[in-house]
Design an enzyme around this catalytic site. Sequence first.
Site, PDB file in Angstrom:
ATOM      1  N   ARG A  93     -21.252  66.658   7.495  1.00 26.31           N
ATOM      2  CA  ARG A  93     -21.010  67.469   6.293  1.00 26.31           C
ATOM      3  C   ARG A  93     -21.379  66.677   5.030  1.00 26.31           C
ATOM      4  O   ARG A  93     -21.912  67.245   4.069  1.00 26.31           O
ATOM      5  CB  ARG A  93     -19.536  67.910   6.247  1.00 26.31           C
ATOM      6  CG  ARG A  93     -19.234  69.014   7.260  1.00 26.31           C
ATOM      7  CD  ARG A  93     -17.756  69.121   7.573  1.00 26.31           C
ATOM      8  NE  ARG A  93     -16.936  69.455   6.442  1.00 26.31           N
ATOM      9  CZ  ARG A  93     -15.620  69.220   6.380  1.00 26.31           C
ATOM     10  NH1 ARG A  93     -14.993  68.659   7.407  1.00 26.31           N
ATOM     11  NH2 ARG A  93     -14.941  69.555   5.321  1.00 26.31           N
ATOM     12  N   LYS A 105     -11.549  70.323  -3.845  1.00 22.97           N
ATOM     13  CA  LYS A 105     -11.824  71.645  -4.432  1.00 22.97           C
ATOM     14  C   LYS A 105     -10.683  72.631  -4.145  1.00 22.97           C
ATOM     15  O   LYS A 105     -10.206  73.321  -5.029  1.00 22.97           O
ATOM     16  CB  LYS A 105     -13.149  72.218  -3.883  1.00 22.97           C
ATOM     17  CG  LYS A 105     -14.356  71.313  -4.145  1.00 22.97           C
ATOM     18  CD  LYS A 105     -15.647  71.904  -3.596  1.00 22.97           C
ATOM     19  CE  LYS A 105     -15.711  72.020  -2.084  1.00 22.97           C
ATOM     20  NZ  LYS A 105     -15.683  70.749  -1.352  1.00 22.97           N
ATOM     21  N   ARG A 147     -23.898  76.593  -2.741  1.00 25.36           N
ATOM     22  CA  ARG A 147     -24.115  75.321  -2.059  1.00 25.36           C
ATOM     23  C   ARG A 147     -25.586  75.017  -1.850  1.00 25.36           C
ATOM     24  O   ARG A 147     -25.916  73.967  -1.297  1.00 25.36           O
ATOM     25  CB  ARG A 147     -23.460  75.407  -0.679  1.00 25.36           C
ATOM     26  CG  ARG A 147     -22.201  74.587  -0.547  1.00 25.36           C
ATOM     27  CD  ARG A 147     -21.572  75.016   0.761  1.00 25.36           C
ATOM     28  NE  ARG A 147     -20.801  73.995   1.350  1.00 25.36           N
ATOM     29  CZ  ARG A 147     -19.465  74.016   1.391  1.00 25.36           C
ATOM     30  NH1 ARG A 147     -18.793  74.964   0.799  1.00 25.36           N
ATOM     31  NH2 ARG A 147     -18.823  73.080   2.026  1.00 25.36           N
ATOM     32  N   ARG A 198      -6.224  65.400   6.622  1.00 24.60           N
ATOM     33  CA  ARG A 198      -5.843  66.709   6.058  1.00 24.60           C
ATOM     34  C   ARG A 198      -5.118  67.546   7.116  1.00 24.60           C
ATOM     35  O   ARG A 198      -5.479  67.538   8.291  1.00 24.60           O
ATOM     36  CB  ARG A 198      -7.080  67.466   5.595  1.00 24.60           C
ATOM     37  CG  ARG A 198      -6.744  68.916   5.230  1.00 24.60           C
ATOM     38  CD  ARG A 198      -7.826  69.634   4.505  1.00 24.60           C
ATOM     39  NE  ARG A 198      -9.106  69.583   5.183  1.00 24.60           N
ATOM     40  CZ  ARG A 198     -10.247  69.940   4.607  1.00 24.60           C
ATOM     41  NH1 ARG A 198     -10.249  70.356   3.360  1.00 24.60           N
ATOM     42  NH2 ARG A 198     -11.373  69.858   5.270  1.00 24.60           N
ATOM     43  N   ARG A 239      -8.224  70.996  10.803  1.00 28.59           N
ATOM     44  CA  ARG A 239      -9.421  71.823  10.908  1.00 28.59           C
ATOM     45  C   ARG A 239     -10.387  71.247  11.945  1.00 28.59           C
ATOM     46  O   ARG A 239     -10.554  70.041  12.047  1.00 28.59           O
ATOM     47  CB  ARG A 239     -10.120  71.909   9.536  1.00 28.59           C
ATOM     48  CG  ARG A 239      -9.709  73.142   8.773  1.00 28.59           C
ATOM     49  CD  ARG A 239     -10.201  73.171   7.365  1.00 28.59           C
ATOM     50  NE  ARG A 239     -11.604  72.863   7.163  1.00 28.59           N
ATOM     51  CZ  ARG A 239     -12.196  72.871   5.978  1.00 28.59           C
ATOM     52  NH1 ARG A 239     -11.493  73.180   4.894  1.00 28.59           N
ATOM     53  NH2 ARG A 239     -13.468  72.583   5.858  1.00 28.59           N
TER      54      ARG A 239
HETATM   55  P1  AP5 Z   1      -9.229  69.650  -0.153  1.00 26.10           P
HETATM   56  O1  AP5 Z   1      -8.661  70.150  -1.443  1.00 26.10           O
HETATM   57  O2  AP5 Z   1      -9.001  70.459   1.078  1.00 26.10           O
HETATM   58  O3  AP5 Z   1     -10.786  69.308  -0.330  1.00 26.10           O
HETATM   59  P2  AP5 Z   1     -12.048  70.259  -0.388  1.00 26.10           P
HETATM   60  O4  AP5 Z   1     -12.982  69.699  -1.408  1.00 26.10           O
HETATM   61  O5  AP5 Z   1     -11.620  71.686  -0.578  1.00 26.10           O
HETATM   62  O6  AP5 Z   1     -12.613  69.988   1.054  1.00 26.10           O
HETATM   63  P3  AP5 Z   1     -13.236  70.963   2.156  1.00 26.10           P
HETATM   64  O7  AP5 Z   1     -13.338  70.156   3.400  1.00 26.10           O
HETATM   65  O8  AP5 Z   1     -12.488  72.252   2.246  1.00 26.10           O
HETATM   66  O9  AP5 Z   1     -14.625  71.198   1.558  1.00 26.10           O
HETATM   67  P4  AP5 Z   1     -15.854  71.633   2.310  1.00 26.10           P
HETATM   68  O10 AP5 Z   1     -16.731  71.968   1.157  1.00 26.10           O
HETATM   69  O11 AP5 Z   1     -16.386  70.670   3.287  1.00 26.10           O
HETATM   70  O12 AP5 Z   1     -15.331  72.844   3.223  1.00 26.10           O
HETATM   71  P5  AP5 Z   1     -15.386  74.429   3.075  1.00 26.10           P
HETATM   72  O13 AP5 Z   1     -14.123  74.954   3.609  1.00 26.10           O
HETATM   73  O14 AP5 Z   1     -15.822  74.838   1.722  1.00 26.10           O
HETATM   74  O15 AP5 Z   1      -8.664  68.165   0.045  1.00 26.10           O
HETATM   75  C1  AP5 Z   1      -8.999  67.413   1.203  1.00 26.10           C
HETATM   76  C2  AP5 Z   1      -7.812  66.505   1.565  1.00 26.10           C
HETATM   77  O16 AP5 Z   1      -7.596  65.550   0.519  1.00 26.10           O
HETATM   78  C3  AP5 Z   1      -6.471  67.246   1.712  1.00 26.10           C
HETATM   79  O17 AP5 Z   1      -5.737  66.609   2.712  1.00 26.10           O
HETATM   80  C4  AP5 Z   1      -5.782  67.063   0.354  1.00 26.10           C
HETATM   81  O18 AP5 Z   1      -4.380  67.069   0.497  1.00 26.10           O
HETATM   82  C5  AP5 Z   1      -6.304  65.685  -0.063  1.00 26.10           C
HETATM   83  N1  AP5 Z   1      -6.530  65.547  -1.493  1.00 26.10           N
HETATM   84  C6  AP5 Z   1      -7.051  66.485  -2.336  1.00 26.10           C
HETATM   85  N2  AP5 Z   1      -7.166  65.972  -3.579  1.00 26.10           N
HETATM   86  C7  AP5 Z   1      -6.733  64.676  -3.496  1.00 26.10           C
HETATM   87  C8  AP5 Z   1      -6.623  63.626  -4.432  1.00 26.10           C
HETATM   88  N3  AP5 Z   1      -7.015  63.783  -5.708  1.00 26.10           N
HETATM   89  N4  AP5 Z   1      -6.151  62.426  -4.013  1.00 26.10           N
HETATM   90  C9  AP5 Z   1      -5.793  62.253  -2.729  1.00 26.10           C
HETATM   91  N5  AP5 Z   1      -5.848  63.213  -1.774  1.00 26.10           N
HETATM   92  C10 AP5 Z   1      -6.333  64.414  -2.166  1.00 26.10           C
HETATM   93  O19 AP5 Z   1     -16.593  74.773   4.057  1.00 26.10           O
HETATM   94  C11 AP5 Z   1     -16.469  74.611   5.458  1.00 26.10           C
HETATM   95  C12 AP5 Z   1     -17.753  75.054   6.133  1.00 26.10           C
HETATM   96  O20 AP5 Z   1     -17.998  76.450   5.845  1.00 26.10           O
HETATM   97  C13 AP5 Z   1     -19.053  74.350   5.682  1.00 26.10           C
HETATM   98  O21 AP5 Z   1     -19.244  73.139   6.381  1.00 26.10           O
HETATM   99  C14 AP5 Z   1     -20.097  75.416   6.022  1.00 26.10           C
HETATM  100  O22 AP5 Z   1     -20.362  75.448   7.403  1.00 26.10           O
HETATM  101  C15 AP5 Z   1     -19.390  76.705   5.654  1.00 26.10           C
HETATM  102  N6  AP5 Z   1     -19.595  77.099   4.254  1.00 26.10           N
HETATM  103  C16 AP5 Z   1     -18.626  77.222   3.291  1.00 26.10           C
HETATM  104  N7  AP5 Z   1     -19.156  77.615   2.142  1.00 26.10           N
HETATM  105  C17 AP5 Z   1     -20.482  77.745   2.350  1.00 26.10           C
HETATM  106  C18 AP5 Z   1     -21.577  78.124   1.528  1.00 26.10           C
HETATM  107  N8  AP5 Z   1     -21.412  78.443   0.215  1.00 26.10           N
HETATM  108  N9  AP5 Z   1     -22.815  78.135   2.083  1.00 26.10           N
HETATM  109  C19 AP5 Z   1     -23.014  77.830   3.387  1.00 26.10           C
HETATM  110  N10 AP5 Z   1     -22.015  77.464   4.220  1.00 26.10           N
HETATM  111  C20 AP5 Z   1     -20.764  77.431   3.709  1.00 26.10           C
END
Ligand code: AP5
Length: 215
Positions: free
Chosen positions: A172, A14, A89, A128, A161
């Site tokens: 997660r 994402k 979410r 990552r 992270r």
């Molecule tokens: P990346 O692009 O970073 O993936 P992502 O989908 O953004 O992963 P996140 O871990 O950030 O998602 P998440 O939803 O768990 O975390 P968030 O920060 O939202 O890519 C990942 C890796 O893969 C990178 O190394 C990249 O280089 C590589 N990559 C990307 N695309 C690729 C491809 N096509 N092929 C190969 N490699 C690739 O949330 C964190 C925490 O915050 C949650 O656990 C929760 O506690 C809280 N939180 C956030 N939002 C909410 C909400 N709305 N409600 C409640 N709690 C929330």
Amino acid sequence: MDAIILLGGPGAGKGTLADALRKQKGFFHVSTGDMLRAAVKSGSDVGLEVKSCMESGELVPDSVVLNIIKERVTRESSSAQFMFDGFPRTLEQAEGLHTFFSEIGGVITHVFNLDADREALICRLTARRTCKTCGAIYHIINMPSKVDGICDVDGGELYQRADDSEETILNRLEVYQKQTAPLIGYYRDLGLIRDIDAGGSAAETEALVLAVLNG
Ligand code: AP5
């Protein structure tokens, strides 16, 4: 005012896709994960409230997330196109967004359902690295920085992270299945889901999404 939503499990890509779409299409990127991490780092009241949830990979309370979204969207209301990354979410967040966004004349045009298999997600997250200063995202094998540990964009230090430990990643993934995956059906019923195979390279995923947006 329009918005698109990037929906997908942890590691679906994402954040990587959001950065590409911001550059290509000028979307205003709203990442709840980034906003919550910034709150934790600053030691604000919100940060103190959500720190333990984030460290364990649980979702933070809906009321907290809806408040920070309303505040950010209101502040940036001159932006024509929002891109929500990692939000909503839960069904409660989706309904809260619907009510708030309709009140201000906003329309959600597409919900991209980024689908990749579990093994790929785990491999992506464990390798990552993120820039401490600008937030640029790397992968030590798939998308390495030119100099190990240093951001190509601004020379910032790359870090892993805290929630990218294997144990927290597994939690997660489970939280995603239980609390967020039901949104696929919710948005499918509204005719907004665009299914995207996010198992290929980042460039392939970007091309699939752009084809929808430009179509
Ligand atoms: P990346 O692009 O970073 O993936 P992502 O989908 O953004 O992963 P996140 O871990 O950030 O998602 P998440 O939803 O768990 O975390 P968030 O920060 O939202 O890519 C990942 C890796 O893969 C990178 O190394 C990249 O280089 C590589 N990559 C990307 N695309 C690729 C491809 N096509 N092929 C190969 N490699 C690739 O949330 C964190 C925490 O915050 C949650 O656990 C929760 O506690 C809280 N939180 C956030 N939002 C909410 C909400 N709305 N409600 C409640 N709690 C929330």
